[in-house]
Scaffold this active site. Sequence first.
Site, PDB file in Angstrom:
ATOM      1  N   ARG A  60       0.846  -1.199   0.000  1.00  0.00           N
ATOM      2  CA  ARG A  60       0.000   0.000   0.000  1.00  0.00           C
ATOM      3  C   ARG A  60       0.881   1.249   0.000  1.00  0.00           C
ATOM      4  O   ARG A  60       0.467   2.315  -0.460  1.00  0.00           O
ATOM      5  CB  ARG A  60      -0.908  -0.006   1.232  1.00  0.00           C
ATOM      6  CG  ARG A  60      -1.980   1.096   1.172  1.00  0.00           C
ATOM      7  CD  ARG A  60      -2.923   1.009   2.349  1.00  0.00           C
ATOM      8  NE  ARG A  60      -2.213   1.285   3.577  1.00  0.00           N
ATOM      9  CZ  ARG A  60      -2.270   0.571   4.695  1.00  0.00           C
ATOM     10  NH1 ARG A  60      -3.011  -0.459   4.792  1.00  0.00           N
ATOM     11  NH2 ARG A  60      -1.579   0.888   5.747  1.00  0.00           N
ATOM     12  N   TYR A 113     -12.857  21.788 -11.924  1.00  0.00           N
ATOM     13  CA  TYR A 113     -13.540  20.505 -12.199  1.00  0.00           C
ATOM     14  C   TYR A 113     -14.627  20.295 -11.143  1.00  0.00           C
ATOM     15  O   TYR A 113     -14.342  20.392  -9.939  1.00  0.00           O
ATOM     16  CB  TYR A 113     -12.483  19.403 -12.146  1.00  0.00           C
ATOM     17  CG  TYR A 113     -12.963  17.996 -12.340  1.00  0.00           C
ATOM     18  CD1 TYR A 113     -13.558  17.596 -13.536  1.00  0.00           C
ATOM     19  CD2 TYR A 113     -12.789  17.040 -11.337  1.00  0.00           C
ATOM     20  CE1 TYR A 113     -13.972  16.275 -13.708  1.00  0.00           C
ATOM     21  CE2 TYR A 113     -13.190  15.731 -11.506  1.00  0.00           C
ATOM     22  CZ  TYR A 113     -13.791  15.359 -12.702  1.00  0.00           C
ATOM     23  OH  TYR A 113     -14.190  14.055 -12.874  1.00  0.00           O
ATOM     24  N   ASP A 185      -4.528  21.531 -11.221  1.00  0.00           N
ATOM     25  CA  ASP A 185      -5.043  20.378 -11.963  1.00  0.00           C
ATOM     26  C   ASP A 185      -4.555  20.536 -13.394  1.00  0.00           C
ATOM     27  O   ASP A 185      -5.059  21.344 -14.164  1.00  0.00           O
ATOM     28  CB  ASP A 185      -6.573  20.339 -11.888  1.00  0.00           C
ATOM     29  CG  ASP A 185      -7.147  19.082 -12.552  1.00  0.00           C
ATOM     30  OD1 ASP A 185      -6.531  18.561 -13.510  1.00  0.00           O
ATOM     31  OD2 ASP A 185      -8.231  18.635 -12.132  1.00  0.00           O
ATOM     32  N   LYS A 210      -7.085  10.010 -18.120  1.00  0.00           N
ATOM     33  CA  LYS A 210      -7.293  10.656 -19.413  1.00  0.00           C
ATOM     34  C   LYS A 210      -6.145  10.286 -20.362  1.00  0.00           C
ATOM     35  O   LYS A 210      -6.048   9.164 -20.793  1.00  0.00           O
ATOM     36  CB  LYS A 210      -7.437  12.170 -19.208  1.00  0.00           C
ATOM     37  CG  LYS A 210      -8.467  12.536 -18.117  1.00  0.00           C
ATOM     38  CD  LYS A 210      -9.897  12.280 -18.527  1.00  0.00           C
ATOM     39  CE  LYS A 210     -10.907  12.311 -17.390  1.00  0.00           C
ATOM     40  NZ  LYS A 210     -10.992  13.530 -16.615  1.00  0.00           N
TER      41      LYS A 210
HETATM   42  C1  LIG Z   1     -11.566  13.597 -15.256  1.00  0.00           C
HETATM   43  C2  LIG Z   1     -10.949  14.703 -14.514  1.00  0.00           C
HETATM   44  C3  LIG Z   1     -10.574  14.552 -13.190  1.00  0.00           C
HETATM   45  C4  LIG Z   1     -10.877  13.321 -12.394  1.00  0.00           C
HETATM   46  O1  LIG Z   1     -10.268  12.188 -12.872  1.00  0.00           O
HETATM   47  P1  LIG Z   1     -10.879  10.725 -12.555  1.00  0.00           P
HETATM   48  O2  LIG Z   1      -9.784   9.823 -12.901  1.00  0.00           O
HETATM   49  O3  LIG Z   1     -12.114  10.611 -13.377  1.00  0.00           O
HETATM   50  O4  LIG Z   1     -11.206  10.721 -11.080  1.00  0.00           O
HETATM   51  C5  LIG Z   1      -9.921  15.605 -12.584  1.00  0.00           C
HETATM   52  N1  LIG Z   1      -9.678  16.755 -13.218  1.00  0.00           N
HETATM   53  C6  LIG Z   1     -10.036  16.939 -14.494  1.00  0.00           C
HETATM   54  C7  LIG Z   1      -9.717  18.226 -15.156  1.00  0.00           C
HETATM   55  C8  LIG Z   1     -10.696  15.937 -15.182  1.00  0.00           C
HETATM   56  O5  LIG Z   1     -11.089  16.142 -16.436  1.00  0.00           O
END
Ligand SMILES: *Cc1c(COP(=O)(O)O)cnc(C)c1O
Length: 395
Positions: A60, A113, A185, A210
């Site tokens: 972990r 987000y 982010d 993504k």
């Molecule tokens: C999709 C997304 C997230 C979250 O990612 P997950 O893997 O779906 O939890 C965070 N920030 C942005 C800008 C996103 O597009």
Amino acid sequence: MTDTPSKSDATRLAHLGRDPSRQFGYVNPPVVRGSTWLAPGLAGYEANVAKQTEEYSYARIRNPTSSAFEQAVADLEGGHRAVVAPSGLSAITTAVLAFVKAGGHALVTDSVYYPTRRFFDGLAARFGVSVTYYDPAIGAGIAALMRPETTIVYVESPGSITFEMQDIPVIAAVAHARGAVVIHDGTWGTPLYFRSFEHGVDVSVHAATKYLVGHSDAMLGVVVCNAATFDRVKASAVGLGVCASPDDVFLGLRGLRTLGVRLERHWASGVELARWLETRPEVARVLHPALPSHPGHAIWKRDFRGACGLFGLVLRPVPSKAVEAMVDGLSLFGIGASWGGFESLILRSHPRAIRTAVPWAEEGTLLRIHVGLEDVEDLKADLAAGFERLRTAAG
Ligand SMILES: *Cc1c(COP(=O)(O)O)cnc(C)c1O
């Protein structure tokens, strides 16, 4: 295989985070599935728990597959070290929880987000953290919102759904002068197209789900830290029990190898489609930072090394059923959340109900498009047929 900053990104992507001499000679790091790590003796076990004397430990906390991915992403982005998480949102919450306390305050961009906003307004608020949402275009004006108890300035550029660019270096200078950390982010720019740490970011979070994974087949997140923030973020992850499946982490590592070539295509097709959409009479505005018409274009040009395949567009006002006739009949654009995979996607968004700092003033429907790796002329034809349905349905 060690990496040096002088190597080009394409070369680094091929070699980061792997060392065949430690992988039985194979090219790729193995997927190390495991929970228990066995120590050479009781004293060695206890020393490792107390002082991390060994490279690995209970899985972990440290795992070879995760370490390879963390090292690769940190090196790519120019950070110190990284922490893997089981989703992008969990990377965000792990990072935020490292720097908040009861009675503290966070400044968060109004373009954040949405699930991040829900976390601040819900869970974080319940533990006594207050939040102020600010205009993403605020720049140096953020100084007026800083309080003595502000510990985080949270940025996201371009903004989720609405694609406002933020002047991160200017915001970061103010935050640092007041002792706050800057969390970004960076999912849109990826570690390849936005070098967070050269622009004043302290902690860079990515939804690796993504573009890093890149094939819509795993959930994954990563928090990349500078030297000053890593220990707190790692402690947050260890305290929360944040870790990711080695199989999913492997998909992140595998995705990295082709990130450069995939992004080049997403970027080119995205800009091509966005320019074409700007010529369409059904479209009021296209929200793509790489287009000169975008209000944040100068910032994008100054700070970013490329663009991904995600952008927005505002339709001229038509009834909802006309938008649905257009979108529901598309054959190449899937209707779904997430993005960054090889396939094109489309969604309708409703920022008016969410924004608190700057009201969303656009009248028409806001659509978000992810341009995948399909032939861009095929995508245009699909959308063109969609616009025909929209006009017919609008009457
Ligand atoms: C999709 C997304 C997230 C979250 O990612 P997950 O893997 O779906 O939890 C965070 N920030 C942005 C800008 C996103 O597009």
